[in-house]
Design an enzyme around this catalytic site. Structure first.
Site, short mmCIF file in Angstrom:
data_model
loop_
_atom_site.label_atom_id
_atom_site.label_comp_id
_atom_site.label_asym_id
_atom_site.label_seq_id
_atom_site.Cartn_x
_atom_site.Cartn_y
_atom_site.Cartn_z
N LYS A 1 31.33 -21.90 138.24
CA LYS A 1 31.15 -20.46 138.00
C LYS A 1 31.87 -19.70 139.09
O LYS A 1 32.04 -20.20 140.22
CB LYS A 1 29.67 -20.08 137.99
CG LYS A 1 29.35 -18.84 137.18
CD LYS A 1 29.46 -19.09 135.70
CE LYS A 1 29.06 -17.88 134.87
NZ LYS A 1 29.05 -18.18 133.43
N LYS B 1 33.96 -26.35 134.50
CA LYS B 1 34.19 -25.28 133.52
C LYS B 1 33.16 -24.20 133.74
O LYS B 1 31.97 -24.48 133.87
CB LYS B 1 34.05 -25.83 132.09
CG LYS B 1 34.42 -24.82 131.02
CD LYS B 1 35.93 -24.73 130.91
CE LYS B 1 36.37 -23.66 129.92
NZ LYS B 1 36.24 -22.29 130.48
N LYS C 1 24.68 -27.51 130.55
CA LYS C 1 25.07 -27.07 129.21
C LYS C 1 26.17 -27.97 128.63
O LYS C 1 26.11 -28.38 127.46
CB LYS C 1 25.55 -25.62 129.28
CG LYS C 1 25.67 -24.91 127.95
CD LYS C 1 26.15 -23.47 128.13
CE LYS C 1 25.15 -22.62 128.87
NZ LYS C 1 25.57 -21.18 128.87
N THR D 1 29.75 -17.62 121.24
CA THR D 1 28.41 -17.82 121.80
C THR D 1 27.35 -17.31 120.84
O THR D 1 26.36 -17.99 120.55
CB THR D 1 28.28 -17.10 123.16
OG1 THR D 1 29.27 -17.59 124.05
CG2 THR D 1 26.90 -17.35 123.76
N SER E 1 35.51 -22.86 124.06
CA SER E 1 36.43 -22.93 125.20
C SER E 1 37.03 -24.32 125.33
O SER E 1 38.22 -24.48 125.64
CB SER E 1 35.69 -22.57 126.50
OG SER E 1 35.50 -21.18 126.62
#
Length: 421
Positions: free
Chosen positions: A107, A71, A95, A191, A354
């Site tokens: 990413k 992710k 994370k 966030t 998400s």
């Protein structure tokens, strides 16, 4: 003291190694965490509006899938390279583990300047990039999301391109989509909301009150603007804010709602040109030097180096950006008793929501926004409590505590799956 790291990946590895040693791990126990599973670099030819063809470079890095599908966001910027993308993918892995959701880390990026591209050019580049990375992505493999200079519209283009190849609609291939095609309520600002949840939790432990606290924020995009608004509504005084165009300051506190309205209606989508009584402008590089109770880097990685760390005049740094603080800066901040709330804990709110979007897509239903926010708060509070206990019991920094928690979870997953003896 180690040299000052400007290599973002080496900076991450230093923190990884340090936390692994605190856990009592041997090098063989965690060495696989020092390397990504896959790195893909692609060339993206695209027809420009003038009829000429330009070729852009794109990346997708899958760092770890030990705990679930990879992710991570997709960034459009001229200053990205494989090293930065690899670092961000590693941080996403950590994370996900800190907040204990069943994802790994990834990413992506395209080296381009969206401000110099038309909407149609961006669409063509995005669709071509999606086709090039198609074998790597999917709801069960790797799920992209928005990052710097990408948004819900870009995610819609990716979803549509992927779905065309599959022959049916696949909303779960991306998160951060528009609501109309499977996005989730509560994703916008998740966030920033998660940042505020953690700051509210840690404040009593530090003898710190957000009411009338002076705050400065680096970055006023999707994260910085929302958390500034939330903090202001709680009574904090946001005295200084900057973005790529410059900064604005008012000693009595900026009117954040007015500033957000200005940015939304400014063609450049920046704070440049903002005027209000008592507001003065300053160069963006000076955002680090205001005397505040709380400083929030909410822009990009590698922002706080040793020289800046020596001059920062704040009690707490809350890392809303990914990887904003260099190793040597961490040591200086610790020696000055400045508390750093680490990125892999603090900025996980967007990742958590998400995950909620992905779950809703799989189940073909939609949750209420209140349900999303309640679950987000619960997960962020749980993660903070777990990090805080390690911090207190082991006598380590909050960053090391968060890394220790994440590494332990990833290593256990690898062992259970038989990756290690």
């Amino acid at each position: 003291m180690p040299k000052e790291f400007y290599d973002s990946f080496e900076n991450m590895l230093f923190n990884l190694d340090n936390a692994a040693k605190k856990l009592g791990l041997e090098y063989d126990d965690y060495v696989s965490l020092r390397y990504p599973e896959r790195e893909l670099t692609v060339s993206i030819p695209a027809v420009m509006d003038n009829g000429h063809i330009e070729v852009f470079t794109g990346y997708r890095v899958q760092y770890s899938s030990s705990r679930g599908p990879c992710k991570g966001g997709l960034r459009y910027s001229t200053d990205v390279d494989i090293n930065i993308v690899k670092t961000l993918a590693a941080l996403m892995t950590l994370k996900s583990a800190v907040v204990n959701i069943p994802f790994g880390g990834a990413k992506g990026a395209i080296c381009c300047d969206p401000s110099h591209l038309s909407r149609e050019e961006l669409k063509r580049i995005t669709r071509r990039y999606t086709a090039m990375i198609l074998p790597l992505i999917g709801p069960e493999k790797d799920i992209p999301a928005p990052d710097i200079n990408t948004n819900d519209e870009v995610m819609g283009w990716i979803m549509d391109t992927y779905s065309m190849f599959k022959g049916y609609s696949v909303p779960g291939v991306v998160t951060g989509k528009p609501l109309e095609i499977g996005g989730t309520l509560g994703r916008q600002g998740a966030t920033g909301r998660g940042v505020v949840y953690i700051i509210n939790d840690i404040a009593p432990w530090l003898g710190f009150s957000l009411v009338n606290a002076k705050v400065s924020i680096q970055g006023f995009g999707k994260v910085g603007s929302i958390l500034a608004q939330l903090l202001a509504h709680q009574g904090s005084k946001i005295i200084a804010i900057c973005d790529i165009s410059g900064g604005v300051y008012r000693e009595s506190g900026l009117d954040i709602d007015d500033l957000i309205n200005y940015v939304n209606n400014n063609p450049s989508k920046t704070i440049k040109g903002y005027k209000a009584p008592g507001v003065t402008e300053f160069p963006k590089e000076e955002i680090f030097y205001f005397t505040v109770d709380l400083f929030i880097p909410a822009a990009k990685e590698n922002q706080i180096n040793a020289s800046i760390a020596k001059k920062l005049n704040t009690k707490i740094i809350a890392e809303a950006a990914n990887g904003p603080t260099l190793v040597e800066a961490d040591e200086i901040l610790s020696s000055r008793s400045i508390i750093v709330i680490p990125d892999i804990l603090l900025s996980a709110g967007g990742l958590v929501v998400s995950y909620f979007e992905w779950v809703q897509n799989i189940q073909s239903l939609m949750w209420d926004e209140s349900e999303v926010n309640e679950l987000l708060m619960r997960i962020m509070k749980r993660a903070f409590n777990e990090v805080w206990v390690i911090h207190q019991q082991r006598g380590v920094s909050l960053r090391t505590a968060a890394y220790m928690l994440a590494i332990d979870r990833v290593i256990k997953a690898k062992k259970i799956r038989g990756v290690f003896p």
